[in-house]
Design a protein around this motif. Structure first.
Motif, short mmCIF file in Angstrom:
data_model
loop_
_atom_site.label_atom_id
_atom_site.label_comp_id
_atom_site.label_asym_id
_atom_site.label_seq_id
_atom_site.Cartn_x
_atom_site.Cartn_y
_atom_site.Cartn_z
N VAL A 54 0.77 -1.15 0.05
CA VAL A 54 0.21 -0.06 -0.06
C VAL A 54 1.08 1.26 -0.12
O VAL A 54 0.60 2.26 -0.75
N TYR A 55 1.92 1.40 0.84
CA TYR A 55 2.91 2.41 1.01
C TYR A 55 3.48 2.64 -0.43
O TYR A 55 3.44 3.98 -0.69
N GLU A 56 3.92 1.58 -1.11
CA GLU A 56 4.50 1.87 -2.19
C GLU A 56 3.90 2.01 -3.44
O GLU A 56 4.14 2.80 -4.19
N GLY A 57 2.59 1.72 -3.31
CA GLY A 57 1.56 2.00 -4.57
C GLY A 57 0.74 3.14 -4.36
O GLY A 57 -0.21 3.59 -5.30
N ARG A 58 0.93 3.92 -3.11
CA ARG A 58 0.10 5.16 -2.73
C ARG A 58 0.29 6.19 -4.00
O ARG A 58 1.20 6.34 -4.60
N GLU A 59 -0.84 7.02 -4.23
CA GLU A 59 -0.90 7.96 -5.11
C GLU A 59 -0.64 9.37 -4.44
O GLU A 59 -0.52 10.31 -5.01
N ARG A 60 -0.94 9.46 -2.92
CA ARG A 60 -0.63 10.62 -2.44
C ARG A 60 0.19 10.55 -1.08
O ARG A 60 0.40 9.40 -0.57
N ALA A 61 0.33 11.57 -0.46
CA ALA A 61 1.21 11.44 0.83
C ALA A 61 0.28 10.82 1.78
O ALA A 61 -0.66 10.98 1.97
N ILE A 62 1.31 9.92 2.57
CA ILE A 62 0.71 9.25 3.76
C ILE A 62 1.26 10.19 5.02
O ILE A 62 2.41 10.19 5.08
N ASP A 63 0.38 10.72 5.82
CA ASP A 63 0.65 11.57 6.63
C ASP A 63 1.02 10.93 8.09
O ASP A 63 1.78 11.30 8.83
N LEU A 64 0.67 9.64 8.19
CA LEU A 64 0.83 8.87 9.23
C LEU A 64 0.45 7.50 9.17
O LEU A 64 -0.49 6.87 8.53
N VAL A 65 1.55 6.46 9.69
CA VAL A 65 1.25 5.09 9.44
C VAL A 65 0.99 4.58 11.13
O VAL A 65 1.68 5.00 12.02
N MET A 66 -0.30 4.28 11.31
CA MET A 66 -0.97 3.43 12.57
C MET A 66 -0.59 2.04 12.42
O MET A 66 -1.34 1.49 11.85
N THR A 67 0.06 1.49 13.24
CA THR A 67 0.20 0.29 13.38
C THR A 67 0.27 -0.64 14.58
O THR A 67 0.58 0.07 15.65
N ASP A 68 -0.30 -1.75 14.71
CA ASP A 68 -0.32 -2.48 15.91
C ASP A 68 0.91 -3.01 16.15
O ASP A 68 1.79 -3.32 15.23
N MET A 69 1.51 -3.20 17.47
CA MET A 69 2.73 -3.61 17.63
C MET A 69 2.96 -5.00 17.20
O MET A 69 3.96 -5.27 16.82
N VAL A 70 1.98 -5.93 17.54
CA VAL A 70 2.07 -7.18 17.24
C VAL A 70 1.23 -7.40 15.96
O VAL A 70 0.10 -7.50 15.93
N LEU A 71 2.11 -7.74 14.95
CA LEU A 71 1.59 -8.24 13.46
C LEU A 71 2.28 -9.69 13.32
O LEU A 71 3.23 -10.06 13.65
N PRO A 72 1.58 -10.44 12.42
CA PRO A 72 1.98 -11.61 11.84
C PRO A 72 3.38 -11.39 10.86
O PRO A 72 3.16 -10.74 10.13
N GLY A 73 4.40 -12.11 11.58
CA GLY A 73 5.82 -12.00 10.84
C GLY A 73 6.68 -10.91 11.02
O GLY A 73 7.61 -11.03 10.96
N GLN A 74 6.15 -9.78 11.59
CA GLN A 74 6.91 -8.57 11.66
C GLN A 74 6.25 -7.66 12.68
O GLN A 74 5.15 -7.55 12.55
N SER A 75 7.09 -7.07 13.58
CA SER A 75 6.49 -6.00 14.65
C SER A 75 6.22 -4.68 13.93
O SER A 75 6.67 -4.49 12.86
N GLY A 76 5.25 -4.05 14.86
CA GLY A 76 5.05 -2.60 14.09
C GLY A 76 6.12 -1.89 13.97
O GLY A 76 6.49 -1.07 13.29
N GLU A 77 6.89 -1.99 15.27
CA GLU A 77 8.34 -1.16 15.18
C GLU A 77 9.27 -1.66 14.14
O GLU A 77 9.87 -0.85 13.22
N GLN A 78 9.29 -2.97 13.62
CA GLN A 78 10.10 -3.30 12.53
C GLN A 78 9.54 -2.79 11.29
O GLN A 78 10.34 -2.38 10.27
N LEU A 79 8.25 -2.69 11.05
CA LEU A 79 7.64 -2.14 9.95
C LEU A 79 7.87 -0.61 9.77
O LEU A 79 8.30 -0.30 8.66
#
Length: 146
Positions: A54-79
């Motif tokens: 989604v981030y790489e394919g965006r058409e406009r600026a993303i002002d904020l990434v809101m992520t859960d800390m615990v994600l499958p495969g990778q943490s929010g911090e790693q993301l």
């Protein structure tokens, strides 16, 4: 004395865009609705891999990434770290239902913020507004220093 920016009648503020990364479908949908009702545009993603697409394919600026800390495969911090390799200026809000003192202490300048779950709409929107206004002020200050 406060400086007021020049406002013209045809200048409409751009809707702020949030990339929401949450693996729980119900929480993702509920949070999307909550943010949209507060006037944000929401780009949902179910995990870190989806968020990168989604981030790489965006058409406009993303002002904020809101992520859960615990994600499958990778943490929010790693993301957040991976996104910063592409865009160093990205702002990340990490949410967690777990108590984690390391994240509850936000470091100014890191562009990473923390919000404990559960949160109310008022708390969430207030936190996002505070983050985005701080980032805007920081950008304006750094541009003024050029």
């Amino acid at each position: 004395m406060t400086l007021q920016p020049h406002v013209f009648a045809n200048d409409r503020p751009r809707r702020r865009t949030i990339l929401l990364v949450e693996d729980e479908p119900f929480v993702r949908e509920a949070t999307s609705c909550l943010l949209e009702s507060a006037g944000f545009e929401v780009l949902p993603a179910e995990d870190a891999q989806d968020a990168m697409k989604v981030y790489e394919g965006r058409e406009r600026a993303i002002d904020l990434v809101m992520t859960d800390m615990v994600l499958p495969g990778q943490s929010g911090e790693q993301l957040g770290q991976e996104l910063r390799r592409h865009s160093p200026e990205v702002v990340v809000l990490v949410t967690s239902g777990y108590s984690n003192l390391e994240y509850e202490t936000e470091k100014p300048g890191s562009r990473t913020y923390f919000l404990a779950k559960p949160y109310s709409k008022r708390t969430l929107v207030g936190k996002i507004e505070k983050i985005l206004s701080a980032v805007s002020l920081g950008q304006a200050a750094s541009q003024a220093g050029q």
